[in-house]
Design an enzyme around this catalytic site. Structure first.
Site, PDB file in Angstrom:
ATOM      1  N   CYS A  73       9.677-125.644  76.988  1.00  0.00           N
ATOM      2  CA  CYS A  73      10.960-125.981  76.358  1.00  0.00           C
ATOM      3  C   CYS A  73      10.955-127.348  75.672  1.00  0.00           C
ATOM      4  O   CYS A  73      11.421-127.495  74.543  1.00  0.00           O
ATOM      5  CB  CYS A  73      12.110-125.862  77.351  1.00  0.00           C
ATOM      6  SG  CYS A  73      12.068-127.041  78.726  1.00  0.00           S
ATOM      7  N   HIS A 121      15.412-128.052  81.821  1.00  0.00           N
ATOM      8  CA  HIS A 121      15.320-127.138  80.671  1.00  0.00           C
ATOM      9  C   HIS A 121      16.149-127.700  79.523  1.00  0.00           C
ATOM     10  O   HIS A 121      17.244-128.235  79.732  1.00  0.00           O
ATOM     11  CB  HIS A 121      15.813-125.730  81.016  1.00  0.00           C
ATOM     12  CG  HIS A 121      15.581-124.759  79.900  1.00  0.00           C
ATOM     13  ND1 HIS A 121      14.320-124.302  79.570  1.00  0.00           N
ATOM     14  CD2 HIS A 121      16.433-124.201  79.002  1.00  0.00           C
ATOM     15  CE1 HIS A 121      14.422-123.477  78.528  1.00  0.00           C
ATOM     16  NE2 HIS A 121      15.698-123.402  78.173  1.00  0.00           N
ATOM     17  N   HIS A 133      15.484-121.680  72.055  1.00  0.00           N
ATOM     18  CA  HIS A 133      14.677-122.313  73.101  1.00  0.00           C
ATOM     19  C   HIS A 133      13.534-121.396  73.486  1.00  0.00           C
ATOM     20  O   HIS A 133      13.366-120.321  72.908  1.00  0.00           O
ATOM     21  CB  HIS A 133      15.540-122.651  74.325  1.00  0.00           C
ATOM     22  CG  HIS A 133      16.201-121.466  74.953  1.00  0.00           C
ATOM     23  ND1 HIS A 133      16.331-121.329  76.316  1.00  0.00           N
ATOM     24  CD2 HIS A 133      16.773-120.344  74.432  1.00  0.00           C
ATOM     25  CE1 HIS A 133      16.969-120.207  76.603  1.00  0.00           C
ATOM     26  NE2 HIS A 133      17.235-119.595  75.466  1.00  0.00           N
TER      27      HIS A 133
END
Length: 161
Positions: A73, A121, A133
């Site tokens: 990420c 994240h 993402h």
């Protein structure tokens, strides 16, 4: 008496010029603000458009932002922003400390969105309640921020543009 009237007239003229001058200084600053807003918008569009080119690229934890075969990420966000002149730290946690806080209701395309507590994240808000993402099996993907798992685990957002 004459000196007093003359002094008031000079003071009035001086004050009028000061007001005019200060008013003219405000106009360019609005133009500069509008230009910086449109520049940020163009940059966010470039980031999002580039990111969409990687849809489906596999997720791999610890991937380097110096390659495009896999992403995690934060390497994904780091790479996309770097291509557009914005330096981001390597991890999602570190990225959550740059820029300025943005409330969820004020999200704009290009804002970084963070999840979990502690944060681990990061995603890019792309507008219309969607995020770009990468994670797990889908790899680089677009998800809804307004319902389901991502909505439930939303933590904060930052504006870096």
């Amino acid at each position: 008496m004459l000196n007093n009237k003359f002094g008031k007239m000079v003071a009035g003229i001086t004050l009028s010029f000061m007001i005019l001058a200060s008013g003219s200084l405000v106009i360019p600053s609005k133009a500069v603000h509008a230009a910086s807003v449109s520049a940020a918008s163009a940059t966010s569009n470039n980031i999002i458009d580039t990111g969409k080119q990687y849809l489906g690229v596999p997720y791999k934890f610890g991937s380097s932002s110096n390659q495009t075969k896999t992403f995690d990420c934060s390497s994904f966000t780091q790479r996309l922003y770097k291509l557009n002149g914005v330096q981001l730290p390597r991890t999602a946690k570190s990225q959550s400390n740059v820029g300025r806080y943005i409330s969820r209701s004020q999200l704009q395309p290009g804002d970084l969105v963070f999840f979990y507590s502690p944060i681990h994240h990061v995603a890019i808000y792309i507008g219309n309640g969607q995020i770009l993402h990468t994670y797990g099996a889908p790899g680089v993907t677009i998800s809804s921020l307004n319902s389901g798992w991502w909505s439930d685990h939303y933590t904060t957002a930052r504006r870096v543009l």
